[in-house]
Design a protein around this motif. Structure first.
Motif, PDB file in Angstrom:
ATOM      1  N   PHE A  24      12.936 -20.340  50.840  1.00 15.13           N
ATOM      2  CA  PHE A  24      14.324 -20.725  50.586  1.00 15.13           C
ATOM      3  C   PHE A  24      14.552 -20.818  49.086  1.00 15.13           C
ATOM      4  N   HIS A  25      15.724 -20.361  48.648  1.00 13.14           N
ATOM      5  CA  HIS A  25      16.109 -20.452  47.240  1.00 13.14           C
ATOM      6  C   HIS A  25      17.555 -20.927  47.187  1.00 13.14           C
ATOM      7  N   TYR A  26      17.838 -21.800  46.238  1.00 10.03           N
ATOM      8  CA  TYR A  26      19.208 -22.283  46.046  1.00 10.03           C
ATOM      9  C   TYR A  26      19.560 -22.184  44.567  1.00 10.03           C
ATOM     10  N   GLN A  27      20.678 -21.567  44.271  1.00  5.26           N
ATOM     11  CA  GLN A  27      21.253 -21.581  42.926  1.00  5.26           C
ATOM     12  C   GLN A  27      22.753 -21.417  43.094  1.00  5.26           C
ATOM     13  N   SER A  28      23.457 -22.523  43.054  1.00  2.00           N
ATOM     14  CA  SER A  28      24.900 -22.621  43.326  1.00  2.00           C
ATOM     15  C   SER A  28      25.219 -22.410  44.808  1.00  2.00           C
ATOM     16  N   VAL A  29      24.560 -21.463  45.443  1.00  2.00           N
ATOM     17  CA  VAL A  29      24.708 -21.246  46.886  1.00  2.00           C
ATOM     18  C   VAL A  29      23.314 -21.084  47.502  1.00  2.00           C
ATOM     19  N   PRO A  30      23.167 -21.374  48.808  1.00  2.00           N
ATOM     20  CA  PRO A  30      21.860 -21.232  49.454  1.00  2.00           C
ATOM     21  C   PRO A  30      21.499 -19.781  49.740  1.00  2.00           C
ATOM     22  N   TYR A  31      20.215 -19.481  49.564  1.00  3.68           N
ATOM     23  CA  TYR A  31      19.665 -18.157  49.883  1.00  3.68           C
ATOM     24  C   TYR A  31      18.452 -18.338  50.801  1.00  3.68           C
ATOM     25  N   PRO A  32      18.674 -18.493  52.107  1.00  3.22           N
ATOM     26  CA  PRO A  32      17.522 -18.592  53.012  1.00  3.22           C
ATOM     27  C   PRO A  32      16.771 -17.265  53.065  1.00  3.22           C
ATOM     28  N   THR A  33      15.509 -17.341  53.416  1.00  4.10           N
ATOM     29  CA  THR A  33      14.692 -16.133  53.481  1.00  4.10           C
ATOM     30  C   THR A  33      15.266 -15.133  54.480  1.00  4.10           C
ATOM     31  N   THR A  34      15.083 -13.845  54.185  1.00  6.19           N
ATOM     32  CA  THR A  34      15.563 -12.798  55.091  1.00  6.19           C
ATOM     33  C   THR A  34      14.397 -12.080  55.759  1.00  6.19           C
ATOM     34  N   VAL A  35      13.179 -12.575  55.528  1.00  4.32           N
ATOM     35  CA  VAL A  35      11.982 -11.990  56.130  1.00  4.32           C
ATOM     36  C   VAL A  35      11.044 -13.103  56.593  1.00  4.32           C
ATOM     37  N   LYS A  91      12.841 -16.607  59.039  1.00  6.94           N
ATOM     38  CA  LYS A  91      14.107 -15.869  58.966  1.00  6.94           C
ATOM     39  C   LYS A  91      15.081 -16.390  60.023  1.00  6.94           C
ATOM     40  N   GLY A  92      16.284 -16.742  59.577  1.00  5.77           N
ATOM     41  CA  GLY A  92      17.322 -17.199  60.498  1.00  5.77           C
ATOM     42  C   GLY A  92      17.150 -18.622  60.993  1.00  5.77           C
ATOM     43  N   ARG A  93      16.128 -19.347  60.492  1.00  7.76           N
ATOM     44  CA  ARG A  93      15.879 -20.703  61.012  1.00  7.76           C
ATOM     45  C   ARG A  93      16.021 -21.794  59.959  1.00  7.76           C
ATOM     46  N   ILE A  94      16.298 -21.425  58.702  1.00  4.91           N
ATOM     47  CA  ILE A  94      16.388 -22.437  57.650  1.00  4.91           C
ATOM     48  C   ILE A  94      17.826 -22.581  57.197  1.00  4.91           C
ATOM     49  N   SER A  95      18.261 -23.824  57.063  1.00  8.23           N
ATOM     50  CA  SER A  95      19.606 -24.083  56.548  1.00  8.23           C
ATOM     51  C   SER A  95      19.542 -25.154  55.463  1.00  8.23           C
ATOM     52  N   TRP A  96      20.481 -25.080  54.568  1.00 10.88           N
ATOM     53  CA  TRP A  96      20.584 -26.017  53.450  1.00 10.88           C
ATOM     54  C   TRP A  96      21.305 -27.275  53.929  1.00 10.88           C
ATOM     55  N   VAL A  97      20.710 -28.434  53.733  1.00  7.11           N
ATOM     56  CA  VAL A  97      21.359 -29.693  54.084  1.00  7.11           C
ATOM     57  C   VAL A  97      21.422 -30.617  52.873  1.00  7.11           C
ATOM     58  N   GLY A  98      21.047 -30.083  51.713  1.00  4.55           N
ATOM     59  CA  GLY A  98      21.015 -30.879  50.492  1.00  4.55           C
ATOM     60  C   GLY A  98      22.375 -31.018  49.832  1.00  4.55           C
ATOM     61  N   ASN A  99      22.374 -31.833  48.775  1.00  7.76           N
ATOM     62  CA  ASN A  99      23.560 -32.038  47.943  1.00  7.76           C
ATOM     63  C   ASN A  99      23.033 -32.316  46.537  1.00  7.76           C
ATOM     64  N   VAL A 100      23.022 -31.274  45.688  1.00  5.93           N
ATOM     65  CA  VAL A 100      22.392 -31.416  44.371  1.00  5.93           C
ATOM     66  C   VAL A 100      23.088 -32.464  43.509  1.00  5.93           C
ATOM     67  N   ALA A 101      24.377 -32.684  43.714  1.00 10.95           N
ATOM     68  CA  ALA A 101      25.093 -33.706  42.954  1.00 10.95           C
ATOM     69  C   ALA A 101      24.527 -35.096  43.240  1.00 10.95           C
ATOM     70  N   ARG A 102      23.897 -35.255  44.401  1.00 10.15           N
ATOM     71  CA  ARG A 102      23.292 -36.541  44.780  1.00 10.15           C
ATOM     72  C   ARG A 102      21.778 -36.528  44.658  1.00 10.15           C
ATOM     73  N   GLY A 103      21.224 -35.483  44.032  1.00 11.59           N
ATOM     74  CA  GLY A 103      19.773 -35.406  43.859  1.00 11.59           C
ATOM     75  C   GLY A 103      19.032 -35.082  45.139  1.00 11.59           C
ATOM     76  N   ASP A 104      19.683 -34.365  46.039  1.00 14.42           N
ATOM     77  CA  ASP A 104      19.097 -34.024  47.340  1.00 14.42           C
ATOM     78  C   ASP A 104      18.942 -32.508  47.451  1.00 14.42           C
ATOM     79  N   ALA A 105      17.708 -32.062  47.679  1.00 12.29           N
ATOM     80  CA  ALA A 105      17.422 -30.624  47.817  1.00 12.29           C
ATOM     81  C   ALA A 105      16.763 -30.348  49.171  1.00 12.29           C
ATOM     82  N   SER A 106      17.192 -31.059  50.196  1.00  9.54           N
ATOM     83  CA  SER A 106      16.585 -30.956  51.524  1.00  9.54           C
ATOM     84  C   SER A 106      17.034 -29.701  52.273  1.00  9.54           C
TER      85      SER A 106
END
Length: 93
Positions: free
Chosen positions: A39-50, A54-69
């Motif tokens: 998983f990669h995040y930079q302004s928007v989430p980029y879950p793995t495509t391989v 694949k297809g099972r990871i979602s972003w639930v974080g909030n970087v403004a609150r110090g959360d990268a979950s």
């Protein structure tokens, strides 16, 4: 097994968060092997495509609150391993 699991990651930074902030999640199977970025995040989430996540990871974080979950859907026993969260917020790393 079978239910969504949240992998928690929290961070603090001496710099304000900007669009340059990056989050990388990597994974290594319990049996060993190489680390893979799942998983990669930079302004928007980029879950793995391989690979197994694949297809099972979602972003639930909030970087403004110090959360990268992230969340993994339908985990199975073979997903067991080491998950590493890395946050870079230039110039703070």
């Amino acid at each position: 097994i079978g239910e969504q699991v949240v992998l928690k990651c929290s961070f603090t930074s001496s710099s304000p968060t900007t669009e340059r902030l990056m989050v990388d999640w990597t994974y290594r199977p319990l049996t060993g092997g190489h680390m893979e970025t799942i998983f990669h995040y930079q302004s928007v989430p980029y879950p793995t495509t391989v690979g197994k996540f694949k297809g099972r990871i979602s972003w639930v974080g909030n970087v403004a609150r110090g959360d990268a979950s992230i969340a993994i859907q339908s985990p199975v026993l073979s997903d067991n391993g080491t998950f590493i969260c890395s946050v870079k917020n230039p110039p703070d790393v």
